[in-house]
Write a protein that holds these residues in place. Structure first.
Motif, PDB file in Angstrom:
ATOM      1  N   ILE A 141      94.851  45.795 -58.171  1.00  0.00           N
ATOM      2  CA  ILE A 141      93.636  46.603 -58.023  1.00  0.00           C
ATOM      3  C   ILE A 141      93.454  47.450 -59.273  1.00  0.00           C
ATOM      4  N   GLN A 142      92.349  47.219 -59.978  1.00  0.00           N
ATOM      5  CA  GLN A 142      92.057  47.971 -61.198  1.00  0.00           C
ATOM      6  C   GLN A 142      90.655  48.562 -61.093  1.00  0.00           C
ATOM      7  N   ASN A 143      90.574  49.856 -60.803  1.00  0.00           N
ATOM      8  CA  ASN A 143      89.276  50.526 -60.711  1.00  0.00           C
ATOM      9  C   ASN A 143      88.333  49.757 -59.786  1.00  0.00           C
ATOM     10  N   GLY A 144      88.856  49.464 -58.600  1.00  0.00           N
ATOM     11  CA  GLY A 144      88.085  48.772 -57.572  1.00  0.00           C
ATOM     12  C   GLY A 144      88.152  49.556 -56.277  1.00  0.00           C
ATOM     13  N   ASN A 145      87.022  49.977 -55.761  1.00  0.00           N
ATOM     14  CA  ASN A 145      86.977  50.970 -54.689  1.00  0.00           C
ATOM     15  C   ASN A 145      86.944  50.352 -53.289  1.00  0.00           C
ATOM     16  N   ALA A 146      87.600  51.047 -52.344  1.00  0.00           N
ATOM     17  CA  ALA A 146      87.544  50.673 -50.930  1.00  0.00           C
ATOM     18  C   ALA A 146      87.545  51.899 -50.032  1.00  0.00           C
ATOM     19  N   TYR A 147      87.269  53.071 -50.610  1.00  0.00           N
ATOM     20  CA  TYR A 147      87.312  54.330 -49.874  1.00  0.00           C
ATOM     21  C   TYR A 147      86.148  55.215 -50.315  1.00  0.00           C
ATOM     22  N   GLU A 148      85.555  55.918 -49.351  1.00  0.00           N
ATOM     23  CA  GLU A 148      84.414  56.768 -49.684  1.00  0.00           C
ATOM     24  C   GLU A 148      84.794  57.898 -50.627  1.00  0.00           C
ATOM     25  N   GLU A 149      86.074  58.280 -50.649  1.00  0.00           N
ATOM     26  CA  GLU A 149      86.500  59.325 -51.587  1.00  0.00           C
ATOM     27  C   GLU A 149      86.241  58.930 -53.034  1.00  0.00           C
ATOM     28  N   GLY A 150      86.127  57.625 -53.293  1.00  0.00           N
ATOM     29  CA  GLY A 150      85.933  57.146 -54.653  1.00  0.00           C
ATOM     30  C   GLY A 150      84.496  57.140 -55.131  1.00  0.00           C
ATOM     31  N   LEU A 151      83.553  57.468 -54.258  1.00  0.00           N
ATOM     32  CA  LEU A 151      82.135  57.454 -54.633  1.00  0.00           C
ATOM     33  C   LEU A 151      81.705  58.888 -54.933  1.00  0.00           C
ATOM     34  N   LYS A 152      81.882  59.307 -56.169  1.00  0.00           N
ATOM     35  CA  LYS A 152      81.632  60.693 -56.574  1.00  0.00           C
ATOM     36  C   LYS A 152      80.219  60.845 -57.161  1.00  0.00           C
ATOM     37  N   LYS A 153      80.024  61.857 -57.990  1.00  0.00           N
ATOM     38  CA  LYS A 153      78.711  62.253 -58.481  1.00  0.00           C
ATOM     39  C   LYS A 153      77.940  61.120 -59.148  1.00  0.00           C
ATOM     40  N   PHE A 154      78.632  60.253 -59.876  1.00  0.00           N
ATOM     41  CA  PHE A 154      77.968  59.136 -60.537  1.00  0.00           C
ATOM     42  C   PHE A 154      77.107  58.346 -59.564  1.00  0.00           C
ATOM     43  N   TRP A 155      77.530  58.277 -58.315  1.00  0.00           N
ATOM     44  CA  TRP A 155      76.874  57.434 -57.319  1.00  0.00           C
ATOM     45  C   TRP A 155      75.677  58.107 -56.651  1.00  0.00           C
ATOM     46  N   ASP A 156      75.413  59.370 -56.914  1.00  0.00           N
ATOM     47  CA  ASP A 156      74.336  60.070 -56.216  1.00  0.00           C
ATOM     48  C   ASP A 156      72.974  59.383 -56.363  1.00  0.00           C
ATOM     49  N   PRO A 157      72.533  58.997 -57.582  1.00  0.00           N
ATOM     50  CA  PRO A 157      71.226  58.324 -57.665  1.00  0.00           C
ATOM     51  C   PRO A 157      71.232  56.946 -57.008  1.00  0.00           C
ATOM     52  N   ILE A 158      72.398  56.312 -56.971  1.00  0.00           N
ATOM     53  CA  ILE A 158      72.493  55.009 -56.304  1.00  0.00           C
ATOM     54  C   ILE A 158      72.425  55.197 -54.791  1.00  0.00           C
ATOM     55  N   LYS A 159      73.074  56.248 -54.283  1.00  0.00           N
ATOM     56  CA  LYS A 159      72.992  56.540 -52.852  1.00  0.00           C
ATOM     57  C   LYS A 159      71.561  56.879 -52.438  1.00  0.00           C
ATOM     58  N   ALA A 160      70.829  57.547 -53.316  1.00  0.00           N
ATOM     59  CA  ALA A 160      69.425  57.842 -53.018  1.00  0.00           C
ATOM     60  C   ALA A 160      68.628  56.554 -52.865  1.00  0.00           C
ATOM     61  N   TYR A 161      68.943  55.558 -53.678  1.00  0.00           N
ATOM     62  CA  TYR A 161      68.289  54.241 -53.585  1.00  0.00           C
ATOM     63  C   TYR A 161      68.684  53.545 -52.289  1.00  0.00           C
ATOM     64  N   TRP A 162      69.959  53.649 -51.913  1.00  0.00           N
ATOM     65  CA  TRP A 162      70.375  53.065 -50.636  1.00  0.00           C
ATOM     66  C   TRP A 162      69.600  53.674 -49.476  1.00  0.00           C
ATOM     67  N   ALA A 163      69.296  54.968 -49.573  1.00  0.00           N
ATOM     68  CA  ALA A 163      68.699  55.683 -48.445  1.00  0.00           C
ATOM     69  C   ALA A 163      67.296  55.204 -48.124  1.00  0.00           C
ATOM     70  N   ASP A 164      66.518  54.853 -49.174  1.00  0.00           N
ATOM     71  CA  ASP A 164      65.132  54.478 -48.869  1.00  0.00           C
ATOM     72  C   ASP A 164      64.658  53.196 -49.557  1.00  0.00           C
ATOM     73  N   GLY A 165      65.431  52.691 -50.506  1.00  0.00           N
ATOM     74  CA  GLY A 165      65.032  51.459 -51.193  1.00  0.00           C
ATOM     75  C   GLY A 165      63.708  51.560 -51.923  1.00  0.00           C
ATOM     76  N   SER A 166      63.291  52.766 -52.260  1.00  0.00           N
ATOM     77  CA  SER A 166      61.961  52.964 -52.843  1.00  0.00           C
ATOM     78  C   SER A 166      61.901  52.459 -54.281  1.00  0.00           C
ATOM     79  N   ASP A 167      60.666  52.129 -54.694  1.00  0.00           N
ATOM     80  CA  ASP A 167      60.448  51.704 -56.081  1.00  0.00           C
ATOM     81  C   ASP A 167      60.844  52.804 -57.051  1.00  0.00           C
ATOM     82  N   ALA A 168      60.597  54.049 -56.676  1.00  0.00           N
ATOM     83  CA  ALA A 168      60.924  55.168 -57.567  1.00  0.00           C
ATOM     84  C   ALA A 168      62.429  55.269 -57.780  1.00  0.00           C
ATOM     85  N   HIS A 169      63.188  55.176 -56.692  1.00  0.00           N
ATOM     86  CA  HIS A 169      64.637  55.258 -56.834  1.00  0.00           C
ATOM     87  C   HIS A 169      65.205  54.000 -57.500  1.00  0.00           C
TER      88      HIS A 169
END
Length: 308
Positions: A141-169
């Motif tokens: 395992i090399q920098n491969g995630n399987a735990y929510e603890e590993g999804l930090k600030k970098f993922w915030d804009p991606i999580k916003a896209y997951w939330a609504d799938g909008s064209d803007a996000h």
């Protein structure tokens, strides 16, 4: 030394260097490119790459392992030399990728495999593992995630896209396929950037810039959210199967920080754990440390062919 002796020595050295083959296979109508090396009857190590690269990231690791292992490193559709169908006619999802990788190893007659999991390779590989837990012989395992603890600030804009799938996000994530981000993924967290080959982003970026590839990547950013609900299932696989596991993780990675490495210890108490002073693509500058760790781990946990 005579000329004939020199030629003989050169021939012996060449023979001792594993040859990598560059092949394609049709899997469910999709052309899948893969690199393959090592003895055909040796234990299989399946190398699963991350974003934004391809099996190219394993170009140096493959010959280092192929002395004693049958190494297979595929490119996912939309990456490297594999086909890149239009995203409107093809499902760019991690479930689909796992099915295609499953189809590839079946076509190659592979019954069991150790998994090398990096970035996108983690959810692809773990989806394979929960489909066929009996086939997995070990995990690297090399920098491969399987735990929510590993999804930090970098993922915030991606999580916003997951939330609504909008064209803007969706459009807000365009920076992830730009040249400066591609280079950043190779150099961020690296103390000596002279160890990083600039051919890496020179290789990856033209592939990202292909017409239609941006939409492929944006589809995958959205679908990555489907992996998170499977984390408990991945973790159950760890607890129940207890596969031999080695973590070789770049601890300075902004994308998958070490926060995501530590939780593996909860479910894999015997995991061999190494945090390296580097970033996302740890193999690029720390292969001299990683390859001996990986080879030794495989030698102790698999039954290699050939060699001493």
């Amino acid at each position: 030394m005579t000329l004939s002796a020199l030629l003989f020595a050169a021939g012996m050295a060449a023979a001792a260097t594993p040859v990598t083959h560059y092949r394609t296979a049709d899997v469910d109508g999709v052309s899948i490119f893969y690199r393959e090396a090592g003895p055909a009857d040796a234990p299989v190590v399946l190398l699963l790459h991350g974003f934004p690269t391809s099996s190219h990231m394993f170009r140096n690791l493959i010959p280092a392992l192929a002395d004693r292992y049958h190494v297979i490193a595929p490119d996912y559709p939309g990456f490297g030399e594999s086909a890149a169908p239009d995203h409107k006619q093809f499902a760019y999802t991690f479930a689909h990728y796992a099915d295609l990788m499953d189809g590839l190893v079946a076509k190659l007659g592979v019954q069991q495999y150790a998994l090398y999991l990096m970035d996108y390779g983690a959810p692809v590989g773990y989806r394979l593992a929960i489909k066929h837990p009996e086939r997995v012989t070990a995990l690297v395992i090399q920098n491969g995630n399987a735990y929510e603890e590993g999804l930090k600030k970098f993922w915030d804009p991606i999580k916003a896209y997951w939330a609504d799938g909008s064209d803007a996000h969706r459009e807000a994530l365009s920076f992830l396929v730009k040249p400066e981000t591609t280079k950043f993924q190779y150099t961020d967290g690296v103390s000596d950037v002279t160890r990083i080959d600039p051919d890496n982003w020179g290789h990856d970026q033209p592939l990202l810039d292909r017409p239609g590839n941006k939409d492929i990547q944006l589809d995958l950013f959205l679908d990555y959210g489907t992996n998170v609900p499977l984390y408990p299932t991945f973790q159950e696989f760890f607890r129940e199967r207890q596969p031999p596991a080695l973590i070789v993780w770049g601890k300075n990675d902004t994308i998958f920080p070490a926060d995501g490495a530590y939780p593996y210890k909860r479910d894999l108490p015997k995991v061999e754990f190494h945090l390296l002073d580097t970033g996302h693509f740890a193999l690029e500058d720390k292969a001299d440390e990683m390859v001996p760790l990986i080879h030794d781990f495989l030698d102790r946990n698999l039954a290699p062919k050939g060699g001493p």
